[in-house]
Design a protein around this motif. Structure first.
Motif, PDB file in Angstrom:
ATOM      1  N   TYR A 207       0.824  -1.217   0.000  1.00 58.40           N
ATOM      2  CA  TYR A 207       0.000   0.000   0.000  1.00 58.40           C
ATOM      3  C   TYR A 207       0.856   1.265   0.000  1.00 58.40           C
ATOM      4  O   TYR A 207       0.561   2.227  -0.714  1.00 58.40           O
ATOM      5  N   SER A 208       1.899   1.295   0.808  1.00 60.65           N
ATOM      6  CA  SER A 208       2.708   2.501   0.939  1.00 60.65           C
ATOM      7  C   SER A 208       3.337   2.884  -0.400  1.00 60.65           C
ATOM      8  O   SER A 208       3.408   4.075  -0.745  1.00 60.65           O
ATOM      9  N   TYR A 209       3.781   1.890  -1.181  1.00 60.31           N
ATOM     10  CA  TYR A 209       4.396   2.179  -2.473  1.00 60.31           C
ATOM     11  C   TYR A 209       3.361   2.719  -3.451  1.00 60.31           C
ATOM     12  O   TYR A 209       3.600   3.715  -4.139  1.00 60.31           O
ATOM     13  N   SER A 210       2.209   2.058  -3.523  1.00 63.54           N
ATOM     14  CA  SER A 210       1.167   2.491  -4.454  1.00 63.54           C
ATOM     15  C   SER A 210       0.656   3.883  -4.098  1.00 63.54           C
ATOM     16  O   SER A 210       0.462   4.732  -4.981  1.00 63.54           O
ATOM     17  N   ALA A 211       0.437   4.150  -2.802  1.00 65.56           N
ATOM     18  CA  ALA A 211      -0.068   5.457  -2.375  1.00 65.56           C
ATOM     19  C   ALA A 211       0.962   6.550  -2.658  1.00 65.56           C
ATOM     20  O   ALA A 211       0.610   7.651  -3.115  1.00 65.56           O
ATOM     21  N   PHE A 212       2.227   6.274  -2.378  1.00 66.26           N
ATOM     22  CA  PHE A 212       3.266   7.278  -2.615  1.00 66.26           C
ATOM     23  C   PHE A 212       3.362   7.635  -4.090  1.00 66.26           C
ATOM     24  O   PHE A 212       3.497   8.820  -4.448  1.00 66.26           O
ATOM     25  N   LEU A 213       3.305   6.633  -4.966  1.00 69.55           N
ATOM     26  CA  LEU A 213       3.436   6.899  -6.394  1.00 69.55           C
ATOM     27  C   LEU A 213       2.281   7.762  -6.899  1.00 69.55           C
ATOM     28  O   LEU A 213       2.481   8.688  -7.698  1.00 69.55           O
ATOM     29  N   LYS A 214       1.067   7.493  -6.441  1.00 71.42           N
ATOM     30  CA  LYS A 214      -0.085   8.304  -6.858  1.00 71.42           C
ATOM     31  C   LYS A 214       0.065   9.751  -6.387  1.00 71.42           C
ATOM     32  O   LYS A 214      -0.225  10.699  -7.127  1.00 71.42           O
ATOM     33  N   LYS A 215       0.506   9.932  -5.147  1.00 75.95           N
ATOM     34  CA  LYS A 215       0.705  11.287  -4.621  1.00 75.95           C
ATOM     35  C   LYS A 215       1.820  11.991  -5.371  1.00 75.95           C
ATOM     36  O   LYS A 215       1.731  13.192  -5.679  1.00 75.95           O
ATOM     37  N   PHE A 216       2.870  11.264  -5.681  1.00 76.23           N
ATOM     38  CA  PHE A 216       3.993  11.836  -6.421  1.00 76.23           C
ATOM     39  C   PHE A 216       3.533  12.345  -7.780  1.00 76.23           C
ATOM     40  O   PHE A 216       3.852  13.475  -8.189  1.00 76.23           O
ATOM     41  N   ILE A 217       2.789  11.525  -8.505  1.00 74.37           N
ATOM     42  CA  ILE A 217       2.285  11.936  -9.816  1.00 74.37           C
ATOM     43  C   ILE A 217       1.392  13.160  -9.687  1.00 74.37           C
ATOM     44  O   ILE A 217       1.504  14.122 -10.470  1.00 74.37           O
ATOM     45  N   PHE A 218       0.508  13.164  -8.695  1.00 69.71           N
ATOM     46  CA  PHE A 218      -0.435  14.276  -8.523  1.00 69.71           C
ATOM     47  C   PHE A 218       0.297  15.587  -8.258  1.00 69.71           C
ATOM     48  O   PHE A 218       0.060  16.597  -8.942  1.00 69.71           O
ATOM     49  N   PHE A 219       1.187  15.611  -7.291  1.00 66.73           N
ATOM     50  CA  PHE A 219       1.866  16.856  -6.943  1.00 66.73           C
ATOM     51  C   PHE A 219       2.856  17.281  -8.023  1.00 66.73           C
ATOM     52  O   PHE A 219       3.084  18.480  -8.235  1.00 66.73           O
ATOM     53  N   TYR A 220       3.442  16.322  -8.716  1.00 63.28           N
ATOM     54  CA  TYR A 220       4.342  16.656  -9.824  1.00 63.28           C
ATOM     55  C   TYR A 220       3.578  17.397 -10.916  1.00 63.28           C
ATOM     56  O   TYR A 220       4.032  18.430 -11.427  1.00 63.28           O
ATOM     57  N   VAL A 221       2.409  16.875 -11.281  1.00 62.73           N
ATOM     58  CA  VAL A 221       1.615  17.493 -12.342  1.00 62.73           C
ATOM     59  C   VAL A 221       1.032  18.827 -11.877  1.00 62.73           C
ATOM     60  O   VAL A 221       0.981  19.792 -12.651  1.00 62.73           O
ATOM     61  N   MET A 222       0.621  18.908 -10.612  1.00 64.01           N
ATOM     62  CA  MET A 222       0.006  20.134 -10.116  1.00 64.01           C
ATOM     63  C   MET A 222       0.974  21.313 -10.073  1.00 64.01           C
ATOM     64  O   MET A 222       0.553  22.475 -10.106  1.00 64.01           O
ATOM     65  N   THR A 223       2.278  21.046 -10.002  1.00 60.09           N
ATOM     66  CA  THR A 223       3.261  22.136  -9.959  1.00 60.09           C
ATOM     67  C   THR A 223       3.795  22.501 -11.339  1.00 60.09           C
ATOM     68  O   THR A 223       4.511  23.508 -11.468  1.00 60.09           O
ATOM     69  N   LEU A 224       3.462  21.718 -12.355  1.00 59.03           N
ATOM     70  CA  LEU A 224       3.971  22.005 -13.699  1.00 59.03           C
ATOM     71  C   LEU A 224       3.550  23.381 -14.226  1.00 59.03           C
ATOM     72  O   LEU A 224       4.388  24.110 -14.786  1.00 59.03           O
ATOM     73  N   PRO A 225       2.288  23.804 -14.093  1.00 55.70           N
ATOM     74  CA  PRO A 225       1.890  25.084 -14.683  1.00 55.70           C
ATOM     75  C   PRO A 225       2.623  26.288 -14.103  1.00 55.70           C
ATOM     76  O   PRO A 225       2.763  27.305 -14.792  1.00 55.70           O
TER      77      PRO A 225
END
Length: 286
Positions: A207-225
Motif C-alpha cells: 500500500y505505501s508504495y502504491s499510495a506514494f506513487l499516486k501522490k507523487f504523480i499528482f503533486f508533480y503534475v500540479m506544480t507544472l503550470p
C-alpha cells in the motif's frame, strides 16, 4: 482478453477502446486543464509576473524529479507485468499437466477414463471461478470479517476427490506403486499451481508504495503550470494534460494487469483456457 493485430499501428492510434485509459481519466484531465489555465492566467495576466520571477525556476525541480518518477513508473509497470506473466505461465502449466494426467490415465486406467474425463476439466473450471471471486483477493487482509468457509476450498476438494480415486485404485490393485507415484506427482502439481495463483491474487503491491506513487504523480503534475506558464503561455494547458495522461496511464495499466485473474479486458482469459482444457481432455479420454 482483447484480440488484436499487433502490427496494425493505424488502428491503435485512431481507435479508442473502452478499456483505454482516456475513458477513465478524462474527468481528471479536464479538471487539470482548467487548473493549468487558471494558474497560467493568474501568473501572466493577473499578477503579470516577469521572466525574472523566481517561480519560473521551479522547472529545475521538474527536471530533477523527472528521472525519479520515470524510474518509479518503470519499476511499477515491470512488477505488474511480471505478475501477469507469472499467472499466464501457471495456467499454461495447468494446461500441460492436465494433458499429461489425461494421457497417463488413458494408458494406465482405460476402464476409469469416464471419471477423469469429467474431473480433470472440472478442476480448471473451478479454479477459474475461485480466482475470479473478489473475496479470494482479501483473504490475507487484516481487520476484515469475511464470510468464507475455508473448509470448503473448492479446488482442494476437487483435487482430493481425484487423489482419493487414485488411492482406491492402488488399494484395489489396479495400479502399481510406481504408477501411483507418477499420478500423484501430476495431481500435486494442480495444488501447486493453485497456490501460486492465490499468491498473485491475494498479495497486492504494498500500500505505501502504491499510495506514494499516486501522490507523487499528482503533486508533480500540479506544480507544472507554475513554471511552464511563462514559456508556454496558455499552451501549458494541453502540455500538462498530456503529461498527466502519460504518467497516470502507466499507473492505471499497472493496476489493471497486476491482478491477472480479475474481470478486466486485459486480464487472462482463464475461462477460455478452462474451456480448452475440457475440449482437449475429452479428445484424449474418448
Amino acid at each position: 482478453m482483447i484480440s488484436y493485430n499487433t502490427k496494425d499501428w493505424f488502428t491503435f492510434i485512431v481507435r479508442f477502446h473502452r478499456s483505454d485509459t482516456v475513458s477513465k481519466l478524462w474527468p481528471l484531465m479536464l479538471a487539470i486543464g482548467a487548473y493549468s489555465g487558471a494558474v497560467g492566467w493568474l501568473e501572466v495576466e493577473y499578477f503579470q509576473l516577469t521572466d525574472s520571477a523566481y517561480v519560473k525556476n521551479i522547472t529545475v525541480m521538474h527536471g530533477l524529479l523527472g528521472f525519479v518518477i520515470s524510474m518509479l513508473l518503470v519499476f511499477r509497470t515491470n512488477t505488474a507485468y511480471d505478475r501477469w506473466w507469472e499467472g499466464r505461465k501457471m495456467w499454461g502449466a495447468l494446461v500441460n499437466n492436465s494433458r499429461n494426467l489425461a494421457i497417463k490415465v488413458g494408458a494406465m486406467l482405460p476402464e476409469d477414463k469416464a471419471f477423469f474425463r469429467k474431473m480433470i476439466p472440472n478442476y480448471a473450471q473451478i479454479l477459474h471461478e475461485h480466482l475470479s471471486n473478489a473475496e479470494t483477493a482479501q483473504q490475507l487482509f487484516d481487520g476484515l470479517d469475511l464470510e468464507i468457509d475455508h473448509h470448503k476450498h473448492k479446488p482442494n476438494q476437487v483435487a482430493k476427490v481425484m487423489f482419493d480415486k487414485v488411492n482406491q485404485l492402488y488399494q484395489s490393485g489396479k495400479i502399481t506403486g510406481d504408477q501411483l507415484i507418477v499420478l500423484n506427482a501430476e495431481l500435486q502439481s494442480f495444488t501447486d499451481i493453485c497456490g501460486a495463483c492465490e499468491r498473485i491474487k491475494n498479495t497486492p503491491i504494498p500500500y505505501s508504495y502504491s499510495a506514494f506513487l499516486k501522490k507523487f504523480i499528482f503533486f508533480y503534475v500540479m506544480t507544472l503550470p507554475f513554471g511552464y506558464a511563462f514559456s508556454l503561455g496558455y499552451y501549458v494547458v494541453p502540455v500538462v494534460i498530456f503529461i498527466f495522461y502519460v504518467l497516470a496511464s502507466l499507473e492505471l495499466i499497472a493496476e489493471e494487469i497486476e491482478d491477472p485473474f480479475g474481470g478486466d479486458e486485459n486480464d487472462l482469459p482463464t475461462a477460455k483456457i478452462a474451456s480448452n482444457i475440457r475440449k482437449h481432455i475429452e479428445e484424449i479420454l474418448q
